[in-house]
Design a protein around this motif. Structure first.
Motif, PDB file in Angstrom:
ATOM      1  N   LYS A 275     -33.253  10.793  -8.094  1.00 22.77           N
ATOM      2  CA  LYS A 275     -33.719  12.124  -8.480  1.00 22.77           C
ATOM      3  C   LYS A 275     -34.882  12.564  -7.600  1.00 22.77           C
ATOM      4  N   ALA A 276     -35.803  11.607  -7.320  1.00 22.39           N
ATOM      5  CA  ALA A 276     -36.945  11.939  -6.466  1.00 22.39           C
ATOM      6  C   ALA A 276     -36.492  12.279  -5.045  1.00 22.39           C
ATOM      7  N   GLU A 277     -35.484  11.542  -4.547  1.00 23.22           N
ATOM      8  CA  GLU A 277     -34.972  11.849  -3.204  1.00 23.22           C
ATOM      9  C   GLU A 277     -34.376  13.251  -3.162  1.00 23.22           C
ATOM     10  N   ASN A 278     -33.610  13.585  -4.206  1.00 24.06           N
ATOM     11  CA  ASN A 278     -33.039  14.942  -4.248  1.00 24.06           C
ATOM     12  C   ASN A 278     -34.143  15.995  -4.295  1.00 24.06           C
ATOM     13  N   GLU A 279     -35.153  15.721  -5.137  1.00 20.56           N
ATOM     14  CA  GLU A 279     -36.268  16.667  -5.209  1.00 20.56           C
ATOM     15  C   GLU A 279     -37.008  16.745  -3.876  1.00 20.56           C
ATOM     16  N   SER A 280     -37.121  15.583  -3.189  1.00 19.66           N
ATOM     17  CA  SER A 280     -37.803  15.575  -1.896  1.00 19.66           C
ATOM     18  C   SER A 280     -37.039  16.405  -0.868  1.00 19.66           C
ATOM     19  N   LYS A 281     -35.709  16.274  -0.897  1.00 15.55           N
ATOM     20  CA  LYS A 281     -34.908  17.078   0.035  1.00 15.55           C
ATOM     21  C   LYS A 281     -35.093  18.568  -0.244  1.00 15.55           C
ATOM     22  N   ALA A 282     -35.055  18.912  -1.544  1.00 17.68           N
ATOM     23  CA  ALA A 282     -35.252  20.323  -1.890  1.00 17.68           C
ATOM     24  C   ALA A 282     -36.646  20.788  -1.484  1.00 17.68           C
ATOM     25  N   ALA A 283     -37.640  19.896  -1.686  1.00 16.22           N
ATOM     26  CA  ALA A 283     -39.008  20.256  -1.310  1.00 16.22           C
ATOM     27  C   ALA A 283     -39.138  20.426   0.203  1.00 16.22           C
ATOM     28  N   LYS A 284     -38.421  19.578   0.968  1.00 14.93           N
ATOM     29  CA  LYS A 284     -38.463  19.723   2.428  1.00 14.93           C
ATOM     30  C   LYS A 284     -37.900  21.071   2.862  1.00 14.93           C
ATOM     31  N   LYS A 285     -36.782  21.438   2.215  1.00 16.41           N
ATOM     32  CA  LYS A 285     -36.201  22.741   2.554  1.00 16.41           C
ATOM     33  C   LYS A 285     -37.176  23.867   2.230  1.00 16.41           C
ATOM     34  N   GLU A 286     -37.796  23.770   1.038  1.00 13.45           N
ATOM     35  CA  GLU A 286     -38.765  24.799   0.672  1.00 13.45           C
ATOM     36  C   GLU A 286     -39.967  24.784   1.609  1.00 13.45           C
ATOM     37  N   ALA A 287     -40.372  23.561   2.037  1.00 17.63           N
ATOM     38  CA  ALA A 287     -41.508  23.459   2.952  1.00 17.63           C
ATOM     39  C   ALA A 287     -41.182  24.106   4.302  1.00 17.63           C
ATOM     40  N   GLU A 288     -39.955  23.867   4.775  1.00 22.97           N
ATOM     41  CA  GLU A 288     -39.556  24.505   6.042  1.00 22.97           C
ATOM     42  C   GLU A 288     -39.560  26.023   5.907  1.00 22.97           C
ATOM     43  N   LYS A 289     -39.044  26.465   4.740  1.00 19.08           N
ATOM     44  CA  LYS A 289     -39.029  27.906   4.514  1.00 19.08           C
ATOM     45  C   LYS A 289     -40.449  28.451   4.435  1.00 19.08           C
ATOM     46  N   THR A 290     -41.308  27.694   3.727  1.00 17.19           N
ATOM     47  CA  THR A 290     -42.704  28.119   3.597  1.00 17.19           C
ATOM     48  C   THR A 290     -43.414  28.089   4.944  1.00 17.19           C
ATOM     49  N   ALA A 291     -43.075  27.085   5.785  1.00 11.35           N
ATOM     50  CA  ALA A 291     -43.703  26.999   7.110  1.00 11.35           C
ATOM     51  C   ALA A 291     -43.358  28.219   7.962  1.00 11.35           C
ATOM     52  N   SER A 292     -42.075  28.625   7.886  1.00 13.52           N
ATOM     53  CA  SER A 292     -41.690  29.822   8.649  1.00 13.52           C
ATOM     54  C   SER A 292     -42.428  31.052   8.125  1.00 13.52           C
ATOM     55  N   GLN A 293     -42.518  31.125   6.768  1.00 19.48           N
ATOM     56  CA  GLN A 293     -43.260  32.250   6.198  1.00 19.48           C
ATOM     57  C   GLN A 293     -44.734  32.183   6.583  1.00 19.48           C
ATOM     58  N   LEU A 294     -45.273  30.944   6.631  1.00 18.45           N
ATOM     59  CA  LEU A 294     -46.680  30.779   6.990  1.00 18.45           C
ATOM     60  C   LEU A 294     -46.939  31.202   8.432  1.00 18.45           C
ATOM     61  N   LYS A 295     -45.995  30.874   9.301  1.00 25.30           N
ATOM     62  CA  LYS A 295     -46.172  31.286  10.697  1.00 25.30           C
ATOM     63  C   LYS A 295     -46.214  32.805  10.819  1.00 25.30           C
ATOM     64  N   SER A 296     -45.279  33.446  10.115  1.00 28.00           N
ATOM     65  CA  SER A 296     -45.282  34.916  10.156  1.00 28.00           C
ATOM     66  C   SER A 296     -46.560  35.466   9.534  1.00 28.00           C
ATOM     67  N   ALA A 297     -47.004  34.792   8.418  1.00 23.52           N
ATOM     68  CA  ALA A 297     -48.236  35.253   7.775  1.00 23.52           C
ATOM     69  C   ALA A 297     -49.442  35.031   8.680  1.00 23.52           C
ATOM     70  N   GLN A 298     -49.437  33.903   9.428  1.00 23.27           N
ATOM     71  CA  GLN A 298     -50.554  33.647  10.346  1.00 23.27           C
ATOM     72  C   GLN A 298     -50.626  34.699  11.441  1.00 23.27           C
ATOM     73  N   SER A 299     -49.457  35.070  11.929  1.00 29.49           N
ATOM     74  CA  SER A 299     -49.459  36.129  12.953  1.00 29.49           C
ATOM     75  C   SER A 299     -50.000  37.432  12.369  1.00 29.49           C
ATOM     76  N   ASP A 300     -49.582  37.712  11.096  1.00 31.57           N
ATOM     77  CA  ASP A 300     -50.107  38.917  10.446  1.00 31.57           C
ATOM     78  C   ASP A 300     -51.606  38.805  10.222  1.00 31.57           C
ATOM     79  N   VAL A 301     -52.047  37.596   9.827  1.00 27.78           N
ATOM     80  CA  VAL A 301     -53.475  37.397   9.569  1.00 27.78           C
ATOM     81  C   VAL A 301     -54.284  37.555  10.843  1.00 27.78           C
TER      82      VAL A 301
END
Length: 388
Positions: free
Chosen positions: A203-229
């Motif tokens: 269960k933790a591995e599945n959650e970790s995979k989902a968290a990695k996907k969300e982290a990648e998505k958040t990283a892309s959003q963060l990059k765009s936000a950093q450029s905006d900032v």
């Protein structure tokens, strides 16, 4: 001859009883432990259900032997009785004779029963004597020597040690079985815990995979936000620079309105203006009074004092820092350096005890008049010109 035989039987019975008593005592030989192997062999020859009856028969035989011996020894000779002629007795009634006859018959019957019981007892005693002889013969057959007794005792000790060893081993085996059962139960519990842990891990591995996907998505959003900032930061920096320039301009404008950068605050002008207006304090302080005597100077200061006092009571209301009388001794745990000044031998920490030299003053209330629009604030007292 009969009494001699009885005496011998009595002596033998007493000797047998004494022998049994000495066997049960441990300080005489042979002891009970030495005789016990022979008794065990004798017991094995006789069925177990006959042990108690046989002992009872032997005891009864011994008791009867003692009683018979004592009876024969203390038997008295019969003395010939001298019979006399009985006087005739008159028979009163026939019913009394019948009752007497019945009692006689009953006594005869009881005597007959007693004789039968006595004969049975004698027969039983004879049987016991024969059995006793047989037992003696068997004991003689199975008697062992002292060396064999030692070997038997050694064998008995070895058997006891082997039995104790076997017992201890059985206890150890039982304990080992219990420990094995406990280990099995613990192993089962551990296997259940391991299965649960595996499920949690999956269960933790599945959650970790989902968290990695969300982290990648958040990283892309963060990059765009950093450029905006970064773009917003540049805009904010430019706005701050513009704001600072406006503040500088505003400060310079305010300074120009007050008479320059080194302009005195309006409150100072107000206070000086009020002291001059109410008590002409500035005129007194600016005038040279060295040529005046004390009386003239005192009379001139009285109206100035009254005016300045009135100003302090109406506009600048003061109160003492400490309410104690000057010259009295005061003690303070803590002090405010701005409100209280210490002198003399000042300790490193409180409490502070000393003589109050001056109570000090604190501004309680300030009621300065409002500034008139257009007033520059640099004129304390206007010059006065009287035109004639």
């Amino acid at each position: 001859m009969k009494k001699a035989t009885a005496f011998i039987m009595l002596v033998l019975s007493i000797a047998a009883a004494s022998g049994v008593y000495l066997v049960y005592r441990e300080d005489f030989s042979p002891t009970m432990a030495e005789v016990e192997p022979a008794l065990t062999i004798c017991k094995s020859l006789i069925a177990e259900q006959w042990h108690t009856p046989l002992l009872a028969a032997i005891s009864l035989f011994w008791l009867l032997t003692v009683l018979l011996s004592l009876t024969v020894l203390f038997e008295r000779k019969k003395v010939p009785e001298i019979t006399a002629e009985k006087p005739p007795v008159a028979i009163e009634q026939s019913s009394q004779n019948d009752e007497t006859n019945k009692q006689l018959e009953l006594l005869r019957q009881q005597l007959t029963d007693a004789e039968k019981a006595m004969s049975e007892t004698r027969d039983r005693a004879g049987q016991l004597l024969s059995q006793n002889e047989d037992l003696k013969a068997q004991l003689e057959k199975f008697s062992v020597s002292s060396s064999e007794k030692d070997e038997l005792s050694k064998l008995g000790a070895e058997i006891e040690s082997l039995q104790s060893t076997a017992k201890s081993r059985a206890e150890a085996a039982e304990k080992a079985e219990k420990e094995l059962a406990n280990l099995k139960s613990e192993q089962q519990k551990n296997s259940e815990k391991l299965a649960a842990a595996r499920n949690k891990l999956e269960k933790a591995e599945n959650e970790s995979k989902a968290a990695k996907k969300e982290a990648e998505k958040t990283a892309s959003q963060l990059k765009s936000a950093q450029s905006d900032v970064s773009s917003k930061t540049e805009e904010i920096a430019s706005l701050r620079q513009q704001l600072e320039e406006v503040n500088e301009q505003l400060k310079s404008a305010q300074a120009d309105a007050r008479g320059g950068k080194n302009a005195i605050p309006p409150a100072a002008y107000q206070i000086l203006y009020l002291f001059q207006k109410e008590g002409r304090l500035i005129d007194l302080l600016k005038e040279d009074v060295s040529d005046y005597d004390d009386e003239t100077l005192g009379g001139a200061i009285r109206p100035i004092h009254e005016g300045c006092r009135k100003l302090l009571e109406d506009r600048l209301i003061l109160e003492p820092v400490l309410n104690e009388e000057e010259g009295s001794e005061v003690t303070l745990d803590e002090i405010d350096p701005e409100a209280i000044k210490l002198s003399g031998s000042v300790p490193a920490s409180g409490p502070y005890t000393g003589e109050l030299i001056h109570r000090g003053w604190r501004l309680k209330e300030c009621n300065l008049p409002e500034l008139v629009s257009g007033w520059k604030g640099n004129v304390i007292a206007p010059a006065e010109i009287e035109i004639s």
